[in-house]
Design an enzyme around this catalytic site. Structure first.
Site, PDB file in Angstrom:
ATOM      1  CB  ILE A   1      -0.970   0.045   1.207  1.00 40.68           C
ATOM      2  CG1 ILE A   1      -0.215   0.120   2.538  1.00 40.68           C
ATOM      3  CG2 ILE A   1      -1.918  -1.137   1.193  1.00 40.68           C
ATOM      4  CD1 ILE A   1      -1.093   0.534   3.712  1.00 40.68           C
ATOM      5  CG  ASP A   2       3.937   1.594   2.683  1.00 46.78           C
ATOM      6  OD1 ASP A   2       2.855   2.005   3.128  1.00 46.78           O
ATOM      7  OD2 ASP A   2       4.745   0.930   3.359  1.00 46.78           O
TER       8      ASP A   2
ATOM      9  CG  MET B   1      -0.804   2.393   7.730  1.00 50.10           C
ATOM     10  SD  MET B   1      -1.057   0.658   7.343  1.00 50.10           S
ATOM     11  CE  MET B   1      -1.107  -0.021   9.001  1.00 50.10           C
TER      12      MET B   1
ATOM     13  CG  HIS C   1       6.417   3.703   9.848  1.00 47.81           C
ATOM     14  ND1 HIS C   1       6.328   4.585  10.895  1.00 47.81           N
ATOM     15  CD2 HIS C   1       5.654   2.644  10.186  1.00 47.81           C
ATOM     16  CE1 HIS C   1       5.560   4.077  11.834  1.00 47.81           C
ATOM     17  NE2 HIS C   1       5.124   2.895  11.419  1.00 47.81           N
TER      18      HIS C   1
ATOM     19  CD  GLU D   1       1.969   4.063   9.836  1.00 44.08           C
ATOM     20  OE1 GLU D   1       1.421   3.255  10.582  1.00 44.08           O
ATOM     21  OE2 GLU D   1       2.656   3.712   8.844  1.00 44.08           O
TER      22      GLU D   1
ATOM     23  NE  ARG E   1     -12.332  15.295  20.175  1.00 46.25           N
ATOM     24  CZ  ARG E   1     -12.276  16.341  20.991  1.00 46.25           C
ATOM     25  NH1 ARG E   1     -11.164  17.079  21.052  1.00 46.25           N
ATOM     26  NH2 ARG E   1     -13.301  16.662  21.760  1.00 46.25           N
TER      27      ARG E   1
ATOM     28  CD  GLN F   1      -4.446   4.000   6.240  1.00 50.09           C
ATOM     29  OE1 GLN F   1      -3.925   4.861   5.566  1.00 50.09           O
ATOM     30  NE2 GLN F   1      -4.083   3.780   7.493  1.00 50.09           N
TER      31      GLN F   1
HETATM   32  O1  F6P Z   1       4.360  -1.822   4.585  1.00 47.73           O
HETATM   33  C1  F6P Z   1       3.013  -1.679   4.670  1.00 47.73           C
HETATM   34  C2  F6P Z   1       2.585  -1.079   6.004  1.00 47.73           C
HETATM   35  O2  F6P Z   1       1.178  -1.135   6.072  1.00 47.73           O
HETATM   36  C3  F6P Z   1       3.071   0.320   6.289  1.00 47.73           C
HETATM   37  O3  F6P Z   1       2.335   1.320   5.645  1.00 47.73           O
HETATM   38  C4  F6P Z   1       2.916   0.383   7.780  1.00 47.73           C
HETATM   39  O4  F6P Z   1       3.763   1.362   8.318  1.00 47.73           O
HETATM   40  C5  F6P Z   1       3.360  -1.015   8.185  1.00 47.73           C
HETATM   41  O5  F6P Z   1       3.108  -1.849   7.066  1.00 47.73           O
HETATM   42  C6  F6P Z   1       2.632  -1.567   9.367  1.00 47.73           C
HETATM   43  O6  F6P Z   1       3.209  -2.804   9.677  1.00 47.73           O
HETATM   44  P1  F6P Z   1       2.543  -3.928  10.568  1.00 47.73           P
HETATM   45  O7  F6P Z   1       1.413  -4.528   9.786  1.00 47.73           O
HETATM   46  O8  F6P Z   1       3.633  -4.894  10.810  1.00 47.73           O
HETATM   47  O9  F6P Z   1       2.019  -3.252  11.803  1.00 47.73           O
END
Ligand code: F6P
Length: 360
Positions: free
Chosen positions: A135-136, A178, A180, A231, A275, A283
């Site tokens: 999704i990134d 999402m 990072h 994030e 908020r 997502q």
């Molecule tokens: O790499 C996809 C992702 O959804 C990122 O956008 C997110 O930061 C991370 O995975 C979350 O990871 P996990 O599912 O291990 O909490």
């Protein structure tokens, strides 16, 4: 006869099943005889020789199904050379499974970390084909990854919903999206939903600029402000810290994430009600959007074509509106980030969107 191993690795996303279905359907329809070994829970299945024999029937009715029929897990690349919990060498275990089953090829559906491992297996002599999922949308060598558009749809819906309640109450809302390391999802969902301020890891923010953007909206009579915050959004100040120093700072954070820090600062500096909404793993969930169903199916079909030709060591990607094969050695270990001076960023600024970095 082709003996294909298949696995889905890393964080799941929409259209993993659609992509696998694409591979299998294209191979069956070519008339090729097939044996399909579905490894369970990502590379763990390959390490532990944990698999299910699959047939065409396993791939019917899954075009629209979210998640992955094989299950997924994270086996971090940085620990790939460390022994597993049973003291075994993970790479050797994976090679052993591959050769024991007499595979012609391993198809890996994965993101960045998974591509590093896939490339490592290639250098160890295995025939590997990969498909870009996340999704990134941060995989180098492809303009698009599947899962991304579906996640953009969900994040956009969330911000659309937040818009109406923010308006009713005259509040500032932060929606944490999402991502990072990169801000593709936040940027696209933010623009699609008319967010006023977008904070992404690639463009460090400063609170002065954020407060000024909120005040400008207030002065124009807008009762509310929406921030789409990735994030991994990072302040100007923090972006100057080393990776280690920043990690330490994050560990000491009294709030669950940077979004809450920003929220607190806005509330203290403006007196406005703030908020935070975190849609989180929503997502990555649910049915793939039509774009992803088509896109993942196309990638899968092209992967099937490469397998039939015996062309291995490639990721099937998408460049300049064409499906392309990209050498795995070029993909592994590289991140596709949003360029701070990209045209889309300039256009967003022209629309009045603040990235929290403007001079005030
Ligand atoms: O790499 C996809 C992702 O959804 C990122 O956008 C997110 O930061 C991370 O995975 C979350 O990871 P996990 O599912 O291990 O909490």
């Amino acid at each position: 006869m082709k003996r294909i191993g298949m696995l889905t690795s890393g964080g799941d996303c929409q259209a993993l099943n659609a992509a696998m279905r694409g591979v299998v359907k294209s191979l069956y329809n070519s008339g090729e005889e097939l044996e399909i070994f579905g490894f369970l829970s990502g590379y763990k299945g390959l390490i532990n020789s944990d698999f299910r024999m699959l047939t065409g029937a396993d791939f019917t009715g899954i075009l629209t199904k979210g998640g992955t029929i094989l299950g997924s897990s994270r086996v971090p690349f940085k620990t790939i050379d460390e022994p597993d919990e049973k003291g075994r060498n993970k790479i050797e275990c994976m090679k052993h499974t591959y050769y024991k089953l007499g595979l012609d090829c391993l198809v890996v559906l994965g993101g960045n970390g998974s591509h590093k491992t896939a490339n490592r297996l290639r250098t160890e002599g295995l025939n590997v084909i990969t498909l870009p999922k996340t999704i990134d949308n941060d995989l180098w060598g492809t303009d698009m990854t599947f899962g991304f558009q579906s996640a953009v749809d969900i994040a956009t819906d969330v911000i659309d919903c937040i818009h109406t309640t923010a308006d009713s109450h005259g509040r500032v809302f932060i929606v944490e999206i999402m991502g990072h390391k990169t801000g593709w999802l936040t940027l696209n969902a933010g623009m699609a939903s008319g967010a006023d301020i977008i904070l992404i890891p690639e463009i460090p923010y400063n609170m002065k600029s954020i407060i000024s953007a909120i005040k400008k909206r207030e002065a124009r009579g807008s009762k509310f402000t929406i921030l789409a915050v990735a994030e991994g959004a990072i302040s100007d100040e923090d972006s100057k810290l080393s990776k280690k120093e920043y990690q330490k700072k994050l560990e000491k954070l009294k709030t669950p994430s940077v979004s809450y820090e920003v929220a607190q600062a806005i509330s203290e500096q403006t007196g406005l009600e703030v908020r935070v909404t975190v849609p989180g793993h929503m997502q990555r969930g649910g049915s793939p959007c039509p774009y992803d169903r088509v896109f993942a199916s196309r990638l899968g079909a092209e992967a099937g074509k490469l397998i039939l030709k015996g062309e291995y060591g490639f990721m099937v990607g998408y460049k300049d509106r064409e499906i392309v094969k990209v050498p795995l050695k070029d993909v592994a270990g590289k991140l596709k980030t949003v360029a701070p001076d990209a045209t889309i960023i300039k256009e967003a600024r022209m629309l009045g969107i603040s990235f929290g970095d403007e001079q005030v």
